[in-house]
Design an enzyme around this catalytic site. Structure first.
Site, PDB file in Angstrom:
ATOM      1  N   ARG A   6       0.815  -1.225   0.000  1.00  0.00           N
ATOM      2  CA  ARG A   6       0.000   0.000   0.000  1.00  0.00           C
ATOM      3  C   ARG A   6       0.845   1.269   0.000  1.00  0.00           C
ATOM      4  NH1 ARG A   6      -3.272  -1.714   5.152  1.00  0.00           N
ATOM      5  NH2 ARG A   6      -1.118  -2.264   5.576  1.00  0.00           N
ATOM      6  N   TYR A 123      -7.505 -15.460  11.384  1.00  0.00           N
ATOM      7  CA  TYR A 123      -6.127 -15.568  10.884  1.00  0.00           C
ATOM      8  C   TYR A 123      -5.748 -17.044  10.712  1.00  0.00           C
ATOM      9  CZ  TYR A 123      -1.077 -15.040  10.491  1.00  0.00           C
ATOM     10  OH  TYR A 123       0.234 -15.102  10.058  1.00  0.00           O
ATOM     11  N   PHE A 160       4.590  -7.018  11.775  1.00  0.00           N
ATOM     12  CA  PHE A 160       3.326  -7.726  12.037  1.00  0.00           C
ATOM     13  C   PHE A 160       2.909  -7.552  13.499  1.00  0.00           C
ATOM     14  CE2 PHE A 160       0.663 -11.537  12.559  1.00  0.00           C
ATOM     15  CZ  PHE A 160      -0.069 -11.513  11.389  1.00  0.00           C
TER      16      PHE A 160
HETATM   17  N1  LIG Z   1       5.687 -12.223  11.596  1.00  0.00           N
HETATM   18  C1  LIG Z   1       5.325 -13.423  11.990  1.00  0.00           C
HETATM   19  O1  LIG Z   1       5.516 -13.818  13.177  1.00  0.00           O
HETATM   20  C2  LIG Z   1       4.702 -14.376  11.006  1.00  0.00           C
HETATM   21  C3  LIG Z   1       4.537 -15.716  11.401  1.00  0.00           C
HETATM   22  C4  LIG Z   1       3.968 -16.617  10.523  1.00  0.00           C
HETATM   23  C5  LIG Z   1       3.588 -16.198   9.263  1.00  0.00           C
HETATM   24  N2  LIG Z   1       3.754 -14.911   8.898  1.00  0.00           N
HETATM   25  C6  LIG Z   1       3.301 -14.516   7.554  1.00  0.00           C
HETATM   26  O2  LIG Z   1       4.376 -13.920   6.838  1.00  0.00           O
HETATM   27  C7  LIG Z   1       3.849 -12.991   5.897  1.00  0.00           C
HETATM   28  C8  LIG Z   1       4.602 -11.689   6.009  1.00  0.00           C
HETATM   29  O3  LIG Z   1       4.283 -11.141   7.278  1.00  0.00           O
HETATM   30  P1  LIG Z   1       5.202 -10.093   8.010  1.00  0.00           P
HETATM   31  O4  LIG Z   1       5.431 -10.599   9.383  1.00  0.00           O
HETATM   32  O5  LIG Z   1       6.373  -9.728   7.148  1.00  0.00           O
HETATM   33  O6  LIG Z   1       4.169  -8.881   8.087  1.00  0.00           O
HETATM   34  P2  LIG Z   1       4.414  -7.303   8.058  1.00  0.00           P
HETATM   35  O7  LIG Z   1       5.756  -6.939   8.623  1.00  0.00           O
HETATM   36  O8  LIG Z   1       3.187  -6.712   8.668  1.00  0.00           O
HETATM   37  O9  LIG Z   1       4.466  -6.976   6.505  1.00  0.00           O
HETATM   38  C9  LIG Z   1       3.298  -7.120   5.740  1.00  0.00           C
HETATM   39  C10 LIG Z   1       3.575  -6.620   4.320  1.00  0.00           C
HETATM   40  O10 LIG Z   1       2.364  -6.719   3.590  1.00  0.00           O
HETATM   41  C11 LIG Z   1       1.994  -5.434   3.107  1.00  0.00           C
HETATM   42  N3  LIG Z   1       0.543  -5.316   3.252  1.00  0.00           N
HETATM   43  C12 LIG Z   1      -0.176  -5.350   4.409  1.00  0.00           C
HETATM   44  N4  LIG Z   1      -1.474  -5.152   4.158  1.00  0.00           N
HETATM   45  C13 LIG Z   1      -1.585  -4.994   2.814  1.00  0.00           C
HETATM   46  C14 LIG Z   1      -2.671  -4.743   1.943  1.00  0.00           C
HETATM   47  N5  LIG Z   1      -3.927  -4.587   2.410  1.00  0.00           N
HETATM   48  N6  LIG Z   1      -2.431  -4.636   0.617  1.00  0.00           N
HETATM   49  C15 LIG Z   1      -1.179  -4.758   0.126  1.00  0.00           C
HETATM   50  N7  LIG Z   1      -0.102  -4.994   0.896  1.00  0.00           N
HETATM   51  C16 LIG Z   1      -0.306  -5.112   2.224  1.00  0.00           C
HETATM   52  C17 LIG Z   1       2.719  -4.426   3.990  1.00  0.00           C
HETATM   53  O11 LIG Z   1       3.002  -3.196   3.322  1.00  0.00           O
HETATM   54  P3  LIG Z   1       1.976  -1.917   3.410  1.00  0.00           P
HETATM   55  O12 LIG Z   1       1.654  -1.710   4.854  1.00  0.00           O
HETATM   56  O13 LIG Z   1       2.737  -0.802   2.768  1.00  0.00           O
HETATM   57  O14 LIG Z   1       0.783  -2.306   2.602  1.00  0.00           O
HETATM   58  C18 LIG Z   1       4.023  -5.176   4.261  1.00  0.00           C
HETATM   59  O15 LIG Z   1       4.922  -5.025   3.191  1.00  0.00           O
HETATM   60  C19 LIG Z   1       2.343 -12.907   6.182  1.00  0.00           C
HETATM   61  O16 LIG Z   1       1.644 -13.708   5.262  1.00  0.00           O
HETATM   62  C20 LIG Z   1       2.201 -13.478   7.587  1.00  0.00           C
HETATM   63  O17 LIG Z   1       0.934 -14.046   7.816  1.00  0.00           O
HETATM   64  C21 LIG Z   1       4.305 -13.984   9.733  1.00  0.00           C
END
Ligand SMILES: NC(=O)c1ccc[n+]([C@@H]2O[C@H](COP(=O)([O-])OP(=O)(O)OC[C@H]3O[C@@H](n4cnc5c(N)ncnc54)[C@H](OP(=O)(O)O)[C@@H]3O)[C@@H](O)[C@H]2O)c1
Length: 233
Positions: A6, A123, A160
């Site tokens: 975004r 989730y 996240f």
């Molecule tokens: N962190 C954890 O502990 C964890 C554990 C298990 C799995 N995961 C998975 O790993 C993946 C990456 O997560 P993360 O931890 O890196 O999360 P994060 O730090 O919150 O990053 C999320 C990314 O997605 C983008 N995003 C969020 N909402 C969006 C929307 N509505 N449209 C387009 N882009 C969007 C954000 O950029 P903008 O805000 O600029 O849109 C950001 O680049 C996810 O699928 C999550 O479920 C994470």
């Protein structure tokens, strides 16, 4: 490379860094992938303009709290981003990859897909969808040169935690956290190998193996004890 999220300014900064450091062409597309119109626009670009050989469906959001106390619009927006966008972008890219005879899709699921997820019910359910969908598609496409990898990380330090609420992760012990870099390296290697399912980190692989062996009733009890936030009414 095409980067989608975004926040356009942050995408531009990242694109300039990647271009400078790796001498590659990087485009940015600002889109809200919880918005149906934006999903269609990005899917059309994948279908018509961007000949992708690697698609990473990464963006997701979570929420913490009793399901019936969450605003329903936020819960359905989560499904839109975590599930609907992932399905539509995958649907747009697969025909081109099949025609080319090669391609890699990496879908970010979570270890939350395995046990029940009280107080994070939507989730967990979206991640169970991602794992099941990815594994099915991997199997469907097994003779095409196209692979689909579901990546199921445990706790990873990223933004996240701020987005969902820091206190939601109070029960995660310090030693359980992995770095985003370690998860990314491990996940990209698994996708390059064409693995169907990948859990980064040996500790989390052991946790997943134990979860598979446990009776569901025991898993529910453990999930209730370790759930984020308030677990009873
Ligand atoms: N962190 C954890 O502990 C964890 C554990 C298990 C799995 N995961 C998975 O790993 C993946 C990456 O997560 P993360 O931890 O890196 O999360 P994060 O730090 O919150 O990053 C999320 C990314 O997605 C983008 N995003 C969020 N909402 C969006 C929307 N509505 N449209 C387009 N882009 C969007 C954000 O950029 P903008 O805000 O600029 O849109 C950001 O680049 C996810 O699928 C999550 O479920 C994470």
């Amino acid at each position: 490379m095409v980067l989608v999220a975004r926040n356009r300014e942050r995408l531009q900064v990242l694109a300039e860094r990647l271009q400078r450091e790796h001498n590659i062409e990087v485009q940015v597309a600002a889109a809200d992938l919880s918005n149906p119109d934006d999903i269609v626009e990005i899917a059309q670009k994948i279908g018509n303009q961007w000949p992708l050989d690697l698609l990473i469906n990464n963006a997701s959001i979570g929420s913490v709290g009793l399901f019936h106390r969450q605003p329903v619009a936020a819960e359905t927006a989560q499904i839109e981003l975590n599930v609907v966008a992932l399905v539509q972008l995958t649907h747009a890219v697969v025909p081109h990859m099949v025609a080319a005879g090669h391609g890699t899709i990496m879908n970010l699921s979570s270890l939350s897909a395995l046990p029940p997820s009280p107080c994070s019910a939507i989730y967990g359910a979206t991640k169970a969808f991602v794992t099941s969908f990815s594994e099915s598609l991997h199997t469907e496409l097994s003779d095409t040169g196209v692979t689909v990898t579901a990546v199921m990380p445990g706790a990873v330090r990223t933004e996240f935690q701020q987005r969902v609420g820091e206190h939601a992760f109070d029960k995660v012990p310090e030693r359980a956290w992995m770095s985003a870099d370690a998860v990314a390296v491990s996940a990209l290697s698994a996708a390059a190998r064409g693995d169907a399912l990948h859990i980064p980190g040996r500790k989390y692989q052991a946790v997943a193996a134990a979860a598979h062996l446990m009776p569901r009733a025991l898993l529910r009890t453990l999930a209730r004890r370790t759930a984020p936030g308030q677990t009873s009414i």
